[in-house]
Scaffold this motif. Structure first.
Motif, PDB file in Angstrom:
ATOM      1  N   ALA A  18       0.836  -1.210   0.000  1.00 21.15           N
ATOM      2  CA  ALA A  18       0.000   0.000   0.000  1.00 21.15           C
ATOM      3  C   ALA A  18       0.867   1.254   0.000  1.00 21.15           C
ATOM      4  O   ALA A  18       0.539   2.238  -0.686  1.00 21.15           O
ATOM      5  CB  ALA A  18      -0.938   0.000   1.204  1.00 21.15           C
ATOM      6  N   HIS A  19       1.976   1.234   0.723  1.00 15.85           N
ATOM      7  CA  HIS A  19       2.886   2.383   0.753  1.00 15.85           C
ATOM      8  C   HIS A  19       3.665   2.543  -0.544  1.00 15.85           C
ATOM      9  O   HIS A  19       4.310   3.559  -0.758  1.00 15.85           O
ATOM     10  CB  HIS A  19       3.845   2.277   1.939  1.00 15.85           C
ATOM     11  CG  HIS A  19       3.218   2.661   3.236  1.00 15.85           C
ATOM     12  ND1 HIS A  19       2.499   1.773   4.000  1.00 15.85           N
ATOM     13  CD2 HIS A  19       3.163   3.854   3.878  1.00 15.85           C
ATOM     14  CE1 HIS A  19       2.049   2.399   5.071  1.00 15.85           C
ATOM     15  NE2 HIS A  19       2.421   3.653   5.025  1.00 15.85           N
ATOM     16  N   GLN A  20       3.596   1.527  -1.407  1.00 16.71           N
ATOM     17  CA  GLN A  20       4.300   1.567  -2.689  1.00 16.71           C
ATOM     18  C   GLN A  20       3.314   1.580  -3.856  1.00 16.71           C
ATOM     19  O   GLN A  20       3.615   1.111  -4.950  1.00 16.71           O
ATOM     20  CB  GLN A  20       5.268   0.390  -2.778  1.00 16.71           C
ATOM     21  CG  GLN A  20       6.345   0.480  -1.714  1.00 16.71           C
ATOM     22  CD  GLN A  20       7.320  -0.671  -1.760  1.00 16.71           C
ATOM     23  OE1 GLN A  20       7.250  -1.568  -2.600  1.00 16.71           O
ATOM     24  NE2 GLN A  20       8.270  -0.650  -0.856  1.00 16.71           N
ATOM     25  N   ASP A  21       2.129   2.135  -3.579  1.00 12.21           N
ATOM     26  CA  ASP A  21       1.096   2.341  -4.608  1.00 12.21           C
ATOM     27  C   ASP A  21       0.580   1.065  -5.270  1.00 12.21           C
ATOM     28  O   ASP A  21       0.239   1.059  -6.449  1.00 12.21           O
ATOM     29  CB  ASP A  21       1.572   3.330  -5.673  1.00 12.21           C
ATOM     30  CG  ASP A  21       1.828   4.708  -5.086  1.00 12.21           C
ATOM     31  OD1 ASP A  21       1.062   5.120  -4.187  1.00 12.21           O
ATOM     32  OD2 ASP A  21       2.802   5.365  -5.508  1.00 12.21           O
ATOM     33  N   ILE A  22       0.528  -0.018  -4.511  1.00 12.97           N
ATOM     34  CA  ILE A  22      -0.115  -1.246  -4.963  1.00 12.97           C
ATOM     35  C   ILE A  22      -1.337  -1.443  -4.064  1.00 12.97           C
ATOM     36  O   ILE A  22      -1.199  -1.585  -2.854  1.00 12.97           O
ATOM     37  CB  ILE A  22       0.808  -2.478  -4.836  1.00 12.97           C
ATOM     38  CG1 ILE A  22       2.076  -2.324  -5.664  1.00 12.97           C
ATOM     39  CG2 ILE A  22       0.055  -3.762  -5.166  1.00 12.97           C
ATOM     40  CD1 ILE A  22       1.929  -2.599  -7.139  1.00 12.97           C
ATOM     41  N   ALA A  23      -2.507  -1.417  -4.648  1.00 12.86           N
ATOM     42  CA  ALA A  23      -3.739  -1.600  -3.874  1.00 12.86           C
ATOM     43  C   ALA A  23      -3.947  -3.078  -3.575  1.00 12.86           C
ATOM     44  O   ALA A  23      -4.038  -3.885  -4.490  1.00 12.86           O
ATOM     45  CB  ALA A  23      -4.937  -1.049  -4.640  1.00 12.86           C
ATOM     46  N   SER A 105       8.233  -6.120  -3.171  1.00 14.22           N
ATOM     47  CA  SER A 105       8.084  -4.668  -3.275  1.00 14.22           C
ATOM     48  C   SER A 105       7.107  -4.374  -4.415  1.00 14.22           C
ATOM     49  O   SER A 105       6.852  -5.221  -5.268  1.00 14.22           O
ATOM     50  CB  SER A 105       9.426  -3.990  -3.562  1.00 14.22           C
ATOM     51  OG  SER A 105       9.851  -4.260  -4.889  1.00 14.22           O
ATOM     52  N   GLY A 106       6.603  -3.165  -4.407  1.00 14.55           N
ATOM     53  CA  GLY A 106       5.733  -2.746  -5.499  1.00 14.55           C
ATOM     54  C   GLY A 106       6.449  -2.800  -6.835  1.00 14.55           C
ATOM     55  O   GLY A 106       5.888  -3.242  -7.838  1.00 14.55           O
ATOM     56  N   ASP A 107       7.700  -2.373  -6.857  1.00 12.44           N
ATOM     57  CA  ASP A 107       8.468  -2.402  -8.104  1.00 12.44           C
ATOM     58  C   ASP A 107       8.688  -3.825  -8.600  1.00 12.44           C
ATOM     59  O   ASP A 107       8.614  -4.089  -9.803  1.00 12.44           O
ATOM     60  CB  ASP A 107       9.822  -1.707  -7.929  1.00 12.44           C
ATOM     61  CG  ASP A 107       9.695  -0.197  -7.878  1.00 12.44           C
ATOM     62  OD1 ASP A 107       8.652   0.355  -8.306  1.00 12.44           O
ATOM     63  OD2 ASP A 107      10.650   0.451  -7.395  1.00 12.44           O
ATOM     64  N   ARG A 110       5.446  -4.974 -10.157  1.00 13.75           N
ATOM     65  CA  ARG A 110       5.253  -4.313 -11.457  1.00 13.75           C
ATOM     66  C   ARG A 110       6.190  -4.880 -12.522  1.00 13.75           C
ATOM     67  O   ARG A 110       5.792  -5.056 -13.677  1.00 13.75           O
ATOM     68  CB  ARG A 110       5.439  -2.807 -11.305  1.00 13.75           C
ATOM     69  CG  ARG A 110       4.260  -2.112 -10.643  1.00 13.75           C
ATOM     70  CD  ARG A 110       4.412  -0.589 -10.637  1.00 13.75           C
ATOM     71  NE  ARG A 110       5.246  -0.133  -9.548  1.00 13.75           N
ATOM     72  CZ  ARG A 110       4.807   0.116  -8.315  1.00 13.75           C
ATOM     73  NH1 ARG A 110       3.540  -0.053  -8.013  1.00 13.75           N
ATOM     74  NH2 ARG A 110       5.642   0.538  -7.392  1.00 13.75           N
TER      75      ARG A 110
END
Length: 131
Positions: A18-23, A105-107, A110
């Motif tokens: 959530a803090h890395q823009d992944i809902a 991680s979000g990255d 992605r």
């Protein structure tokens, strides 16, 4: 969506992503919960622990592909164990890739999903195989 039998990891993963823009639209602790939530919530991707206690995350990945609607759900397998321990099983699975929990991680998510879009199963740390 995140599927793991460890409630502490579920909470940590939800907060981190959530803090890395992944809902993170939902979390599940077993296969039944995961399939029910996937059907209801229709997430774009599910992070599924390979070892769900007495259940197999590898088996769940296949069921998610077959049972969660007309558009197959992208599954990323996760584990606290190294990828090499499961390499053949991961490759044979319908999952789009694998992430070690320590590298979540979000990255990384992605990057794996981008590899699906360009037709490669990318390693978010080392890049596509053979490069």
């Amino acid at each position: 969506m995140v599927v793991d039998d460890n409630p502490y990891f579920l909470n940590a993963a939800r907060c981190l992503l959530a803090h890395q823009d992944i809902a993170v639209v939902g979390v599940a602790r077993n296969s039944d919960q995961a399939l029910r939530l996937a059907e209801q919530l229709r997430p774009d991707v599910a992070l599924v622990d390979i070892d769900l206690g007495v259940e197999s995350g590898l088996e769940l990945a296949g069921r998610m592909q077959r049972e969660t609607g007309p558009t197959p759900l992208s599954v990323i397998l996760i584990s606290s164990h190294a990828e090499e321990e499961y390499a053949d099983l991961i490759e044979a699975s319908p999952a789009v890739g694998f992430l070690c929990k320590t590298l979540l991680s979000g990255d990384a998510v992605r990057t794996l999903l981008a590899g699906v879009d360009d037709g490669h199963r990318d390693d978010p740390v080392n890049g596509p195989p053979g490069r």
